[in-house]
Design an enzyme around this catalytic site. Structure first.
Site, PDB file in Angstrom:
ATOM      1  N   ASP A 275       5.615 -68.785   2.608  1.00 28.62           N
ATOM      2  CA  ASP A 275       5.810 -69.799   3.632  1.00 28.62           C
ATOM      3  C   ASP A 275       4.915 -69.573   4.853  1.00 28.62           C
ATOM      4  OD1 ASP A 275       7.502 -71.998   4.892  1.00 28.62           O
ATOM      5  OD2 ASP A 275       7.873 -70.360   6.293  1.00 28.62           O
TER       6      ASP A 275
ATOM      7  N   GLU B 187       1.289 -71.232   1.563  1.00 25.09           N
ATOM      8  CA  GLU B 187       1.359 -72.449   2.359  1.00 25.09           C
ATOM      9  C   GLU B 187       0.708 -72.157   3.697  1.00 25.09           C
ATOM     10  OE1 GLU B 187       4.225 -75.373   4.920  1.00 25.09           O
ATOM     11  OE2 GLU B 187       4.651 -73.254   4.634  1.00 25.09           O
TER      12      GLU B 187
END
Length: 658
Positions: free
Chosen positions: A277, A314
Site C-alpha cells: 500500500d 501501489e
C-alpha cells in the site's frame, strides 16, 4: 531477528521483543484453568526476559529481549511489562482475540494441516484479479463466508483474489488500513486458522491469493509500538500519521520487523503475492531503499521455495523505478498499479473534471496508457502544479495492474458511488457499464475487478471505522471533509463511525441473479473468457493503437501466434463511421456490446467485414474482431505502413487517422 512467539523443538516457545530503551522487560503470562478455554484465566506470572547484549553477538541486535519457556500451549495469553510499569500486547502478536488493547495469544502455525502441497501459484502474466473487503463481501463478513462464494468467483473467470488488509484493527468495522498489529489476523473476521482455511480453499480450486499489506503507517488506536522503541520518526509526515523509521538511528530492527512480516504472510499463510500500500508514503533516504531490500528478501524466499512469490506496489508517483530490475537501478517489484488508466477511463465515461480528473478526459490519454502504461511520463500536471512521472515504455504489460474501480476510487468519494451510479447523463449508463470492462479487461495489462462491479452493484462502498475514542472519531470526520474539498462535492458525508455506513457498503448478492445485473455478469464472464482464451494476452509488443480524437474513438490491433484481433471502442455519444486496420483482411465479429443478448439496442455492425469497408460503430460501444488468417505478404507491409508509431516529439492529441 524475528520478533514474536516462535515454537521450537519439544514444545518450547521463544518470546522475543525489541525494546532498546527499556531497562527491564518481563513476560506477563496468563495461565488458563485446567480444561477451560483461554478466556478463563487461573492466574498470571511475570518472567524476566534476557537483554540482547547477553544473547546476541551483533551490535545491531542489541535492544532485543528474549526468553524461552517449555510447555507453552497454543492459545496461551501473554503481554509484556516494560520497566516494571507499562503493560502492552506484543507488537508482533499473531492474534488479538479481544482486540487491540488486550493480551496477545500464542499461535502454533505448525498445527494447521495444509492441503495445498501441490499448489505452484499462478503466473502474474495470467492473473485476472478480484479485490474484496472481507467485512462487506458477504452478510456475515467472515473468512468462512468468503469460502462459500469462491465458486462464484471461479465461475466469473478470475483466478486471483486480492484481500484488503486483515492485520488487526480496532473494533470490527474498518477498511483495514488502520491496522496496528501487522502480524495478527483480524479477530472479527475469524482469526488465524480461518484465514488459513480461506487461502487453502482458494488454492484448492485454482485461485491465487494476494494480500494487501501496509508498511507506510500504523493506525492511531491501539498503536503501542512507540512504547517499545523508535519505530516512528518526525523527519517525515504521512497523510495518516507518523512515518515509520526506515532510515534513522535504530532503523535496522524497524526494517527487519516489516520485512519479516512480509515473509511471515508468505511462509505461514501461503499467500501468493503482496500488494504494498501507498509506497509513495514510505520515506527512506538509505543507500538501499526499504522497498528494494524487501524485494531482495522476497526473491531469496522465492528461490528457496522453488516458485515465484510476487510483490505488487501501489504508488501515485508514476515512477518506473519500482518495477525496474535491481540490476538496472530499480527496486525490483514485479508490478505496480497504474492510476492513470483508471483516471483516463473514468474521466471519459463520467465527464468528471474535478480534483485529479482535471488532468484527464480525452481519448488520447487512454491511448497513451494503452501504448505505455502511464499518461504522465514527465510532462506538466495541472492538478499537481508540476511535472509528473517518468517513462515506462520498456516495461512489460504484465508489470501494470489496471482497473476501472477499486476501494480507493469508490470509497474516497463523498458518497461512495460506484461507476454504475456515475455514468454521464448524456448516454445510456448500461452501455457504459459494458464499454468499461471491455476497455480494461481486453487491454494487455493485468485487470483488477472490485467486488460487485461484475454485476453492476449499486450499493455504495463507503469509508467506515469503529474507534472508541470520541476525539479520534471526530478527527476522522473532519479529515474526510478536508479530503473532498478539491472535488467540490456538496452535502454531508456519511458518518464513518455509524454502523449504518458499514451496513450500506455490503454487497447485495441477490441482485446478480436477475435483470440487467445478470446480463452484465454474463458479459463480464464472456469478456474474461475471451482474454483467457488467448495465451500471451498480457503482452503489448506489436500492439498498434489508433486514436481518433475528433470522433472520440480508440482502436487497437494485435497479432497473436495463430490469429489477429482488433478492437474498436466508441466513447462518443453518437455513431461513428471509420475504417478498420488491415484493409485487405476479412474480419469476423466476436464481441459486440450492442447486441440484444447484452441488453443493447441491437447490432449495426455486420458479422463479417472486409477490411476495406467503412464501418458504422454505434455510440458508447465496444466491438471486437478476429481474423484467423495469416497476413498476405503485401498486406503485412501495408499494415505496418498504416500503423507507424507516432514520431518522437509529436503531440498524440493531433494524430487522428481515419
Amino acid at each position: 531477528m524475528i520478533s514474536g512467539p516462535l515454537y521450537g523443538d519439544k514444545g518450547q516457545c521463544t518470546f522475543t521483543v525489541w525494546a532498546p530503551h527499556r531497562q527491564s522487560v518481563e513476560l506477563k503470562l496468563l495461565t488458563p484453568q485446567a480444561g477451560a478455554g483461554t478466556e478463563n484465566v487461573k492466574g498470571e506470572s511475570l518472567i524476566e526476559m534476557r537483554p540482547g547484549t547477553e544473547l546476541f553477538e551483533k551490535a545491531e541486535e542489541a535492544g532485543y529481549w528474549q526468553v524461552t519457556l517449555p510447555d507453552i500451549k497454543p492459545g496461551t495469553r501473554y503481554s509484556f511489562r516494560l520497566d516494571k510499569s507499562v503493560i502492552r500486547p506484543d507488537p508482533a502478536s499473531n492474534f488479538q482475540p479481544e482486540g487491540v488493547h488486550e493480551s496477545s495469544q500464542v499461535v502454533d502455525h505448525r498445527q494447521f494441516e495444509w492441503k495445498d502441497e501441490k499448489w505452484n501459484g499462478i503466473d502474474l502474466k495470467e492473473m485476472v484479479i478480484y479485490e474484496l473487503h472481507t467485512g462487506t463481501f458477504t452478510p456475515e463478513g467472515t473468512f468462512s463466508a468468503v469460502i462459500d462464494r469462491l465458486g462464484d468467483l471461479k465461475e466469473l473467470g478470475v483466478n486471483a483474489i486480492e484481500i484488503m488488509p486483515v492485520a488487526q484493527f480496532p473494533g470490527g468495522r474498518n477498511w483495514g488500513y488502520d491496522g496496528v498489529y501487522p502480524y495478527a489476523v483480524q479477530n472479527s473476521y475469524g482469526g488465524p486458522n480461518k484465514f488459513k482455511e480461506l487461502v487453502d480453499a482458494c488454492h484448492g480450486i485454482g485461485l491465487a491469493v494476494i494480500l494487501d499489506v501496509v508498511y507506510n503507517h500504523l493506525g492511531p488506536e491501539g498503536n503501542y509500538l512507540r512504547d517499545f522503541g523508535p519505530y516512528f520518526t518526525d523527519k517525515y509526515k504521512t497523510p495518516w500519521g507518523q512515518a515509520l523509521n526506515f532510515d534513522g538511528p535504530y532503523s535496522n530492527p524497524v526494517r527487519d520487523f516489516f520485512i519479516d512480516n512480509a515473509l511471515y504472510w508468505l511462509r505461514e499463510y501461503h499467500i501468493d503475492a503482496l500488494r504494498l500500500d501507498a509506497l509513495h508514503a514510505i520515506f527512506d533516504m538509505s543507500a538501499k531503499h526499504f522497498v528494494e531490500e524487501l524485494a531482495e528478501r522476497v526473491a531469496e524466499f522465492s528461490k528457496k521455495k522453488g516458485r515465484k512469490f510476487y510483490l505488487i506496489g501501489e504508488s501515485d508517483l508514476n515512477d518506473v523505478r519500482l518495477i525496474k530490475p535491481r540490476s538496472s537501478g530499480g527496486y525490483g517489484l514485479d508490478a505496480q498499479w497504474s492510476d492513470d488508466f483508471h483516471h483516463s477511463l473514468h474521466a471519459l465515461l463520467t465527464e468528471e473534471k474535478n480534483g485529479y480528473y482535471r488532468d484527464f478526459g480525452g481519448v488520447q490519454d487512454l491511448a497513451k496508457v494503452y501504448r505505455e502504461g502511464f499518461v504522465y511520463t514527465g510532462q506538466y500536471s495541472e492538478h499537481r502544479k508540476r511535472r509528473h512521472g517518468n517513462n515506462p515504455k520498456r516495461r512489460k504489460a504484465h508489470q501494470f495492474v489496471m482497473c476501472i474501480q477499486n476501494h480507493d476510487q469508490i470509497g474516497n468519494r463523498m458518497f461512495g458511488k460506484r461507476l454504475s451510479q456515475l455514468a454521464a447523463k448524456s448516454r445510456d449508463d448500461f452501455e457504459t457499464l459494458k464499454l468499461a470492462p471491455g476497455a480494461f479487461i481486453l487491454s494487455p495489462y493485468i485487470p483488477l475487478l472490485f467486488m460487485g462491479e461484475e454485476y453492476g452493484e449499486d450499493s455504495p462502498f463507503l469509508y467506515f471505522v469503529s474507534h472508541t475514542d470520541e476525539k479520534l472519531i471526530e478527527a476522522v470526520r473532519q479529515g474526510r471533509r478536508q479530503e473532498f474539498k478539491s472535488f467540490g462535492w456538496q452535502g454531508e458525508i456519511p458518518d464513518p463511525q455509524a454502523v449504518s455506513t458499514f451496513e450500506q457498503s455490503r454487497l447485495q448478492w441477490q441482485k446478480r441473479a436477475a435483470g440487467r445485473h445478470a446480463v452484465l455478469l454474463n458479459f463480464y464472464r464472456h469478456v474474461i473468457g475471451l482474454r483467457k482464451s488467448r495465451p500471451g494476452f498480457s503482452d503489448k509488443a506489436g500492439m498498434r493503437v489508433r486514436c481518433l480524437t475528433k470522433k472520440n474513438v480508440l482502436l487497437w490491433h494485435r497479432k497473436f501466434e495463430k490469429s489477429q484481433l482488433q478492437c474498436v471502442m466508441n466513447f462518443s455519444g453518437k455513431q461513428q463511421r471509420l475504417k478498420l486496420y488491415a484493409p485487405r483482411t476479412r474480419w469476423k465479429k466476436i464481441l459486440d456490446s450492442t447486441e440484444t443478448k447484452w441488453y443493447g439496442p441491437g447490432p449495426t455492425v455486420p458479422e463479417v467485414i472486409e477490411g476495406k469497408e467503412m464501418v458504422n460503430i454505434p455510440q458508447t460501444s465496444i466491438v471486437l474482431f478476429e481474423c484467423a488468417e495469416s497476413y498476405p505478404a503485401n498486406e503485412k507491409q501495408q499494415v505496418e505502413k498504416q500503423t507507424q508509431p507516432i514520431p518522437k516529439g509529436s503531440d498524440v492529441r493531433t494524430h487522428s487517422h481515419i
